[in-house]
Scaffold this active site. Structure first.
Site, short mmCIF file in Angstrom:
data_model
loop_
_atom_site.label_atom_id
_atom_site.label_comp_id
_atom_site.label_asym_id
_atom_site.label_seq_id
_atom_site.Cartn_x
_atom_site.Cartn_y
_atom_site.Cartn_z
N LYS A 1 0.85 -1.19 0.00
CA LYS A 1 0.00 0.00 0.00
C LYS A 1 0.88 1.23 0.00
O LYS A 1 1.72 1.41 0.88
CB LYS A 1 -0.90 -0.01 1.23
CG LYS A 1 -1.73 1.26 1.36
CD LYS A 1 -2.74 1.19 2.49
CE LYS A 1 -3.46 2.51 2.64
NZ LYS A 1 -4.47 2.47 3.71
N LYS A 53 -2.35 -1.75 -3.71
CA LYS A 53 -3.20 -0.56 -3.71
C LYS A 53 -2.36 0.70 -3.83
O LYS A 53 -1.35 0.80 -3.15
CB LYS A 53 -3.98 -0.57 -2.38
CG LYS A 53 -4.78 0.65 -2.08
CD LYS A 53 -5.38 0.50 -0.71
CE LYS A 53 -6.02 1.80 -0.32
NZ LYS A 53 -6.55 1.77 1.01
C1 PBG Z 1 -7.35 3.53 5.79
C2 PBG Z 1 -7.65 3.39 4.35
C3 PBG Z 1 -7.51 4.35 3.33
C4 PBG Z 1 -8.04 3.77 2.17
C5 PBG Z 1 -8.45 2.50 2.52
N1 PBG Z 1 -8.18 2.27 3.85
C6 PBG Z 1 -7.03 5.73 3.37
C7 PBG Z 1 -5.64 6.01 3.67
O1 PBG Z 1 -4.79 5.14 3.83
O2 PBG Z 1 -5.38 7.22 3.80
C8 PBG Z 1 -8.16 4.44 0.84
C9 PBG Z 1 -9.25 3.92 -0.04
C10 PBG Z 1 -9.63 4.79 -1.17
O3 PBG Z 1 -9.00 5.82 -1.47
O4 PBG Z 1 -10.61 4.44 -1.85
N2 PBG Z 1 -6.02 3.57 6.15
#
Ligand code: PBG
Length: 327
Positions: A194, A247
């Protein structure tokens, strides 16, 4: 002309093209993110994500029924609590928003796979994904919190937990806690790869989870790195994660492929909020053909090696599969 190999031969008719297709997509692989919010009688449009809403628990059945009708059987649940504090205590409250949303989901649609996002940023007043010490997210102090969040989610009915915090050792911490509580058969779907990404912008408004200071770069990955993505993936595999998430999806197809090739567990990719909002905005201007763009993005993710696709367009993609437009 002396040309034996003519690739165009296999593109002569629609049926021929379908027959030789290398990538098949299936509604069973689609996962739809849902935002559940404390309160009642709420179906609040998310401005930066036209067509997406924040639902109070009493309104969830409508969207769940719609998904079931469309053939989308898997959901990823996020919670937006009324009260936030430094340790995100609403994230692990037995009657917290995400726990109640999961209970409602499993009551209404026991057949659905309910995946719970495990993180703290929607629940902390500082908006970071863990416990803060001197403005630094403390890895090891955050782990027991994540484990507790995951356990309460599973107790509430989650079929799968998906830690998105990017703490080191999170899979081990969650696995131990779940096993201790007897949930040996509940899989973990870790967001192993991520990136710290601007593509999450609209989500942070939707989930009210933007960091109040600084950014997430000390825990989420630097998007320049490819080998590190493999390291993160292999680490989570060693810790016993059952699936991996890469992601975002759209700018990261190379890493979906590499991680899929390097591991032997199912790979999901998350087409995140910014991907959704960009498509919606350009389509609203009449600059792109939304449906065809969405189809290409989805097939692109599967072609890259994803076995599952987390997307705000899940219903639309299901309809396209039904209509034979992709597949
Ligand atoms: C929580 C999380 C996030 C997303 C999914 N889980 C935001 C982030 O990490 O700031 C993003 C999902 C999206 O943008 O659709 N940590």
């Amino acid at each position: 002309m002396d040309m034996i190999v003519r690739p165009r031969r296999l593109r002569t008719t629609e049926q021929m093209r379908k027959m030789v297709r290398e990538t098949r997509v299936d509604k069973a692989s689609l996962i739809y993110p849902i935002f559940a919010q404390d309160g009642e009688n709420i179906k609040e449009p998310i401005e930066a994500m036209p067509g997406q809403f924040r639902y109070s628990v009493d309104q969830l059945p409508y969207i769940l029924d719609e998904l079931a009708e469309a053939g989308v059987q898997n959901i990823l649940m996020f919670g937006i609590p009324e009260h936030k504090d430094a340790v995100g205590s609403q994230a692990y409250a037995e009657d917290g928003i995400v726990q109640r949303a999961l209970m409602e989901t499993k009551k209404r649609h026991p057949e659905m796979v309910a995946i719970a996002d495990v993180c703290m940023c929607e629940y902390t007043d500082h908006g970071h994904c863990g416990i803060l010490h001197d403005c630094y997210v403390d890895n090891d102090d955050t782990l027991p919190m994540l484990a507790r969040i995951a356990r309460t989610q599973v107790e509430a009915g989650a079929d799968v937990v998906a830690p998105s915090d990017m703490m080191d050792g999170h899979v081990t911490a969650i696995r131990q806690e779940l096993d201790k509580a007897g949930f040996v058969n509940t899989p973990i779907m870790s967001y192993a790869v991520k990136f710290a990404s601007a593509f999450y912008g609209p989500f942070r408004v939707a989930a009210d989870s933007a960091p109040q200071f600084g950014d997430r770069k000390s825990y989420q990955m630097d998007f320049h790195n490819r080998r590190e993505a493999l390291k993160e993936a292999m680490l989570d595999v060693e810790e016993g994660t059952d699936f991996l998430i890469v992601k975002p999806a759209m700018a990261y197809g190379d890493l979906i492929r590499e991680v899929a090739d390097a591991t032997d567990i199912p790979i999901a990719t998350y087409s995140v909020s910014g991907e959704y909002s960009m498509v919606k905005a350009a389509a609203a201007q009449g600059w792109i053909d939304e449906e065809r763009i969405v189809g290409e993005m989805a097939v692109g993710a599967f072609r890259a090696g994803a076995g599952m696709y987390i997307t705000y367009f899940a219903k639309e993609i299901a309809a396209m599969i039904d209509a034979g437009k992709i597949g």
